[in-house]
Design a protein around this motif. Sequence first.
Motif, mmCIF file in Angstrom:
data_model
loop_
_atom_site.group_PDB
_atom_site.id
_atom_site.type_symbol
_atom_site.label_atom_id
_atom_site.label_comp_id
_atom_site.label_asym_id
_atom_site.label_seq_id
_atom_site.Cartn_x
_atom_site.Cartn_y
_atom_site.Cartn_z
ATOM 1 N N VAL A 57 0.855 -1.180 0.000
ATOM 2 C CA VAL A 57 0.000 0.000 0.000
ATOM 3 C C VAL A 57 0.893 1.232 0.000
ATOM 4 C CG1 VAL A 57 -1.774 1.271 1.254
ATOM 5 C CG2 VAL A 57 -1.821 -1.231 1.238
ATOM 6 N N THR A 58 0.639 2.138 -0.932
ATOM 7 C CA THR A 58 1.446 3.351 -1.041
ATOM 8 C C THR A 58 0.558 4.574 -0.872
ATOM 9 O OG1 THR A 58 3.006 2.259 -2.538
ATOM 10 C CG2 THR A 58 3.023 4.667 -2.509
ATOM 11 N N VAL A 59 0.988 5.466 0.010
ATOM 12 C CA VAL A 59 0.295 6.726 0.265
ATOM 13 C C VAL A 59 1.349 7.834 0.228
ATOM 14 C CG1 VAL A 59 -1.000 8.108 1.925
ATOM 15 C CG2 VAL A 59 -1.519 5.680 1.656
ATOM 16 N N ALA A 60 1.230 8.714 -0.738
ATOM 17 C CA ALA A 60 2.160 9.840 -0.872
ATOM 18 C C ALA A 60 3.600 9.325 -0.833
ATOM 19 C CB ALA A 60 1.884 10.874 0.216
ATOM 20 N N SER A 61 4.380 9.773 0.145
ATOM 21 C CA SER A 61 5.802 9.409 0.196
ATOM 22 C C SER A 61 6.081 8.263 1.162
ATOM 23 C CB SER A 61 6.634 10.632 0.604
ATOM 24 O OG SER A 61 6.214 11.122 1.867
ATOM 25 N N ASN A 62 5.111 7.382 1.360
ATOM 26 C CA ASN A 62 5.290 6.238 2.248
ATOM 27 C C ASN A 62 4.701 4.983 1.617
ATOM 28 O OD1 ASN A 62 6.336 7.500 4.891
ATOM 29 N ND2 ASN A 62 4.540 8.742 4.437
ATOM 30 N N THR A 63 5.315 3.853 1.924
ATOM 31 C CA THR A 63 4.787 2.583 1.437
ATOM 32 C C THR A 63 4.845 1.559 2.557
ATOM 33 O OG1 THR A 63 4.870 1.043 -0.439
ATOM 34 C CG2 THR A 63 6.972 1.642 0.537
ATOM 35 N N TRP A 64 3.899 0.620 2.540
ATOM 36 C CA TRP A 64 3.819 -0.428 3.552
ATOM 37 C C TRP A 64 3.678 -1.776 2.854
ATOM 38 C CZ3 TRP A 64 1.430 4.238 3.811
ATOM 39 C CH2 TRP A 64 1.626 5.024 4.958
ATOM 40 N N ILE A 65 4.371 -2.780 3.353
ATOM 41 C CA ILE A 65 4.232 -4.150 2.865
ATOM 42 C C ILE A 65 3.426 -4.904 3.913
ATOM 43 C CG2 ILE A 65 5.464 -6.259 2.235
ATOM 44 C CD1 ILE A 65 7.791 -4.385 1.340
ATOM 45 N N VAL A 66 2.236 -5.373 3.502
ATOM 46 C CA VAL A 66 1.252 -5.869 4.463
ATOM 47 C C VAL A 66 0.978 -7.351 4.246
ATOM 48 C CG1 VAL A 66 -1.014 -5.435 5.473
ATOM 49 C CG2 VAL A 66 0.211 -3.560 4.356
ATOM 50 N N PRO A 76 -10.128 8.644 5.870
ATOM 51 C CA PRO A 76 -10.934 9.182 4.769
ATOM 52 C C PRO A 76 -10.162 10.210 3.944
ATOM 53 C CG PRO A 76 -12.201 9.143 6.815
ATOM 54 C CD PRO A 76 -10.788 8.815 7.179
ATOM 55 N N ARG A 77 -10.444 10.210 2.651
ATOM 56 C CA ARG A 77 -9.929 11.197 1.695
ATOM 57 C C ARG A 77 -8.407 11.138 1.490
ATOM 58 N NH1 ARG A 77 -13.927 13.392 4.699
ATOM 59 N NH2 ARG A 77 -15.823 13.951 3.544
ATOM 60 N N VAL A 78 -7.792 10.069 1.908
ATOM 61 C CA VAL A 78 -6.354 9.901 1.685
ATOM 62 C C VAL A 78 -6.152 9.120 0.383
ATOM 63 C CG1 VAL A 78 -4.269 8.737 2.517
ATOM 64 C CG2 VAL A 78 -5.703 10.024 4.105
ATOM 65 N N VAL A 79 -5.390 9.683 -0.538
ATOM 66 C CA VAL A 79 -5.135 9.018 -1.816
ATOM 67 C C VAL A 79 -4.190 7.838 -1.569
ATOM 68 C CG1 VAL A 79 -4.186 9.273 -4.140
ATOM 69 C CG2 VAL A 79 -5.464 11.160 -3.085
#
Length: 264
Positions: A57-66, A76-79
Amino acid sequence: MPVKPVTHTRPLLSDMAPTPARPVRLIARDLDASELLAAHSHAWGQVTYAMDGVVRVTVASNTWIVPPMRAIWIPPRVVHEVETLEKARLRALYVHADVPLFEGGGCEVLDVSALLRELIVALARVDPGDSREAKLAALIIDEVSRSATLPIRVALPEDKRLKALCEKLIADPASPLTLDDWARQAGASGRTLARLFEKELGMSFSQWRQQVRLAHAAPLISRGLPLSRVAAELGYASQSAFSAMFKKTFGQSPSAFFAHKEVR
């Protein structure tokens, strides 16, 4: 392997939007490896959870491996963008924006309890409008709000050269290449890249690489791989070196941390 945008038919988001009367809705998607849910946002929050498989999952300048024993809360409202790293049974809980789950407006990695997993399974089996739906939703909200949050996040840079390097390391966390090796590929000096790491990510190249390797550790352990093999696949010189870094980050050895997890 290039990612494939998801094109198969699914319910319209407007049809699945949570409401005050139905504050939790569930979307089930079984996806192949390397599929991409392109960047999007919506007016409600979302708990992204893969019952099997691993997603990024990637949000702006961060990514997570889940991996399966984790989920990620997206306000809410986070791209956000979701990519499957392997075949996954994705279950997304849409949560009405008025439901208070976590303070602040950031994403949170959640430790998925056995109870939360079973509640998600049960909600997926309930017919729309069934009286059990409201009871399950209330229990899910309570259990999610009680979930432990975990510091598993990989920051991404803005600089194009550095971002290309980071994406390659995320794809191959065991790479033995040094910063100078990467610099030659990027057409820059090692000193320049070192400054960019500190400026854009607030840490050194080796510290960032450790974060990436630890982010990849949980999916490997969840498959039942021996810790010695996990250490080798992540580029550690030994199992003890991997365990020491894991304990430094999470306060427990990998064996103790995953001892209570039941991955089915």
